[in-house]
Design a protein around this motif. Sequence first.
Motif, PDB file in Angstrom:
ATOM      1  N   UNK A  23      22.610   2.241   5.087  1.00 45.06           N
ATOM      2  CA  UNK A  23      21.214   2.578   5.929  1.00 45.06           C
ATOM      3  C   UNK A  23      20.833   3.937   6.319  1.00 45.06           C
ATOM      4  N   UNK A  24      21.479   5.000   5.520  1.00 45.58           N
ATOM      5  CA  UNK A  24      20.957   6.267   5.955  1.00 45.58           C
ATOM      6  C   UNK A  24      19.722   6.816   5.151  1.00 45.58           C
ATOM      7  N   UNK A  25      19.345   6.116   4.379  1.00 50.33           N
ATOM      8  CA  UNK A  25      18.391   6.435   3.240  1.00 50.33           C
ATOM      9  C   UNK A  25      17.617   5.151   3.161  1.00 50.33           C
ATOM     10  N   UNK A  26      16.195   5.311   2.739  1.00 47.63           N
ATOM     11  CA  UNK A  26      15.399   4.253   2.187  1.00 47.63           C
ATOM     12  C   UNK A  26      14.846   4.964   0.517  1.00 47.63           C
ATOM     13  N   UNK A  33       9.678  -1.991  18.322  1.00 46.49           N
ATOM     14  CA  UNK A  33       8.910  -0.779  18.523  1.00 46.49           C
ATOM     15  C   UNK A  33       8.864  -0.517  17.093  1.00 46.49           C
ATOM     16  N   UNK A  34       7.506   0.026  16.636  1.00 45.80           N
ATOM     17  CA  UNK A  34       7.183   0.636  15.454  1.00 45.80           C
ATOM     18  C   UNK A  34       7.925   2.314  15.396  1.00 45.80           C
ATOM     19  N   UNK A  35       8.853   2.372  14.537  1.00 43.98           N
ATOM     20  CA  UNK A  35       9.519   3.568  14.610  1.00 43.98           C
ATOM     21  C   UNK A  35       8.922   4.646  13.766  1.00 43.98           C
ATOM     22  N   UNK A  36       8.845   4.184  12.533  1.00 43.97           N
ATOM     23  CA  UNK A  36       8.587   5.519  11.483  1.00 43.97           C
ATOM     24  C   UNK A  36       7.701   4.463  10.534  1.00 43.97           C
ATOM     25  N   UNK A  37       6.911   5.471   9.874  1.00 39.22           N
ATOM     26  CA  UNK A  37       5.998   5.066   8.754  1.00 39.22           C
ATOM     27  C   UNK A  37       6.559   6.051   7.674  1.00 39.22           C
ATOM     28  N   UNK A  38       6.757   5.599   6.480  1.00 42.67           N
ATOM     29  CA  UNK A  38       7.169   6.179   5.285  1.00 42.67           C
ATOM     30  C   UNK A  38       6.175   6.240   4.299  1.00 42.67           C
ATOM     31  N   UNK A  39       5.859   7.653   4.341  1.00 39.07           N
ATOM     32  CA  UNK A  39       4.595   7.963   3.293  1.00 39.07           C
ATOM     33  C   UNK A  39       5.059   9.081   2.061  1.00 39.07           C
ATOM     34  N   UNK A  40       4.140   9.040   1.296  1.00 38.59           N
ATOM     35  CA  UNK A  40       4.310  10.117   0.142  1.00 38.59           C
ATOM     36  C   UNK A  40       4.504   9.389  -1.067  1.00 38.59           C
ATOM     37  N   UNK A  41       4.426   7.931  -1.389  1.00 36.64           N
ATOM     38  CA  UNK A  41       4.500   7.460  -2.627  1.00 36.64           C
ATOM     39  C   UNK A  41       3.099   6.734  -2.886  1.00 36.64           C
ATOM     40  N   UNK A  42       2.735   6.075  -3.765  1.00 40.46           N
ATOM     41  CA  UNK A  42       1.576   5.324  -4.329  1.00 40.46           C
ATOM     42  C   UNK A  42       1.844   3.761  -4.351  1.00 40.46           C
ATOM     43  N   UNK A  54      15.108  10.223   4.206  1.00 36.90           N
ATOM     44  CA  UNK A  54      16.249  10.462   5.166  1.00 36.90           C
ATOM     45  C   UNK A  54      15.853   9.842   6.445  1.00 36.90           C
ATOM     46  N   UNK A  55      16.640   8.730   6.645  1.00 34.36           N
ATOM     47  CA  UNK A  55      16.143   8.116   8.032  1.00 34.36           C
ATOM     48  C   UNK A  55      17.481   8.160   8.970  1.00 34.36           C
ATOM     49  N   UNK A  78       0.788  -1.295   0.086  1.00 31.50           N
ATOM     50  CA  UNK A  78      -0.142  -0.152  -0.055  1.00 31.50           C
ATOM     51  C   UNK A  78       0.751   1.237  -0.060  1.00 31.50           C
ATOM     52  N   UNK A  79       0.336   2.393   0.654  1.00 32.24           N
ATOM     53  CA  UNK A  79       1.006   3.650   0.454  1.00 32.24           C
ATOM     54  C   UNK A  79       1.853   3.851   1.646  1.00 32.24           C
ATOM     55  N   UNK A  80       2.197   2.988   2.500  1.00 32.07           N
ATOM     56  CA  UNK A  80       3.149   3.222   3.462  1.00 32.07           C
ATOM     57  C   UNK A  80       4.215   2.006   3.412  1.00 32.07           C
ATOM     58  N   UNK A  81       5.357   2.342   3.998  1.00 30.72           N
ATOM     59  CA  UNK A  81       6.400   1.361   4.419  1.00 30.72           C
ATOM     60  C   UNK A  81       6.823   1.726   5.786  1.00 30.72           C
ATOM     61  N   UNK A  82       7.361   0.646   6.619  1.00 31.27           N
ATOM     62  CA  UNK A  82       7.710   1.233   7.888  1.00 31.27           C
ATOM     63  C   UNK A  82       9.160   0.700   8.224  1.00 31.27           C
ATOM     64  N   UNK A  83       9.538   1.351   9.317  1.00 31.52           N
ATOM     65  CA  UNK A  83      10.762   0.886   9.878  1.00 31.52           C
ATOM     66  C   UNK A  83      10.551   0.430  11.456  1.00 31.52           C
ATOM     67  N   UNK A  84      10.983  -0.700  11.990  1.00 35.46           N
ATOM     68  CA  UNK A  84      10.877  -1.374  12.959  1.00 35.46           C
ATOM     69  C   UNK A  84      12.200  -1.495  13.924  1.00 35.46           C
ATOM     70  N   UNK A  85      12.065  -1.242  15.133  1.00 40.30           N
ATOM     71  CA  UNK A  85      13.387  -1.585  15.898  1.00 40.30           C
ATOM     72  C   UNK A  85      13.462  -2.980  15.860  1.00 40.30           C
ATOM     73  N   UNK A  86      14.574  -3.813  15.589  1.00 37.81           N
ATOM     74  CA  UNK A  86      14.816  -5.042  15.413  1.00 37.81           C
ATOM     75  C   UNK A  86      15.134  -5.801  16.737  1.00 37.81           C
ATOM     76  N   UNK A  87      15.470  -4.949  17.620  1.00 42.39           N
ATOM     77  CA  UNK A  87      15.687  -5.635  18.781  1.00 42.39           C
ATOM     78  C   UNK A  87      14.763  -6.005  19.879  1.00 42.39           C
ATOM     79  N   UNK A  88      13.547  -4.869  19.866  1.00 41.02           N
ATOM     80  CA  UNK A  88      12.292  -5.195  20.941  1.00 41.02           C
ATOM     81  C   UNK A  88      11.153  -5.149  19.956  1.00 41.02           C
TER      82      UNK A  88
END
Length: 409
Positions: free
Chosen positions: A314-317, A274-283, A330-331, A262-272
């Motif tokens: 891993x500075x950018x997605x 946590x849902x850290x960031x939602x990447x929006x703006x694309x289709x 920019x992450x 869909x219209x979002x990708x996500x970045x999660x904390x791989x250790x515990x």
Amino acid sequence: MAPAATTSTQDGGTPSMLNLTSNLMMKFKPAKIFKNAVEPTPPPSPGPHSSRAQNNGPRHITGISFDDRGDQLITASEDETFRLYSCKSGKQLKVLYSKKYGVDLPRFTHKNTTILHASTKEDDTIRYHSLHDNKYLQYFKGHKDKVISMEVSPVDDGFMSGSMDKTVRLWDLRSPYCRGLLNLPSSPVVAYDASGLVFAVAVNHYSRILLYDQANFDKAPFLAITLEDPTLALITYPPRIPFMTSLAFSSNGKYLLVGCSGNAHYILDAFEGHLIAKLEGHTGLERRKMSNQPPGIEPVRGCSGEEVSWTPDSKFVLSGSLDGKIYIWDVQNLPVPQGPVDLKAPPMRLKPMSALEGHPGPSRCVKFNPRLAMMCSAGAELAFWLPDQSGEPDEIAKELLKKKAAASG
């Protein structure tokens, strides 16, 4: 096409890009476009079955892979060809065919002369192929349905595959026999971390990502992460559940990039978890209408899954989009998770810092070269991207001059 600048290495020996900055990332432009990277769709055959559904629009590249050194790129497409390209000369080197079995999920092994690929018809065997003499070296049989996810271990000859038969299988290039099997409630998506010691399995049935110890994969996962985005309830209620199509660990192992249709990708904390960031703006690519499939429902393999990836540091997605643009986030300044995992805590919502013009149609595959300052995107066409060095300040030239000065004493 001029050769791209090479990378340096960090203290751990991990390749790091040539000081990628936000300014440099926004300078990337297509340096070479292959308009004939996919054979055109044949016209409908006449006869009593001519009314059967045809593919909508042009055929597309559905998978790409760089070799470890970043010298070569392999593509797989809906025309049942896989094509080899030189990243340094910007030329197509070979066109190979797999008309009987189809080809998908091309993956270089740690030799730049051999690849693995999945099949799209006839059977569900994974094939180990020599690009040098165009021969199959091994067949990996066991899956009972289409393979939709496959990754090579970053450290050895192991690889793993996820299939619509609801299993993950672990393999070794040196043996045709499966060395590990996980049975799951739905078709899985797989990924290794950079050390090769941990792997992740995404299961859409439960919106879970399961993390396993490679040495103890037959035991329960040591971490189960739930992907739950509370911001989706602001759009529709009940909220639509994200459909995960890809997974990728960051180079330092701290984060998991979850690609969704869909219209979002996500970045999660791989250790515990946590849902850290939602990447929006694309289709999201799920909106691309497939044969016999209305838009906006669970996507088929190939529609989505290879359009989102990290840069090697891993500075950018990077992500493709239905509109053909390449979106960059920019992450580098992600929030540090605190306390226990709270599924109701909203993630940081990130908008892209740039949207690069590239393709006339959907950009379905986007990857950054592991060792050169270039990236590749693919859809109905294939594009090699380099930073435009005509502007000032020319960061690549400055970096190279610094290295030359240091080397000369």
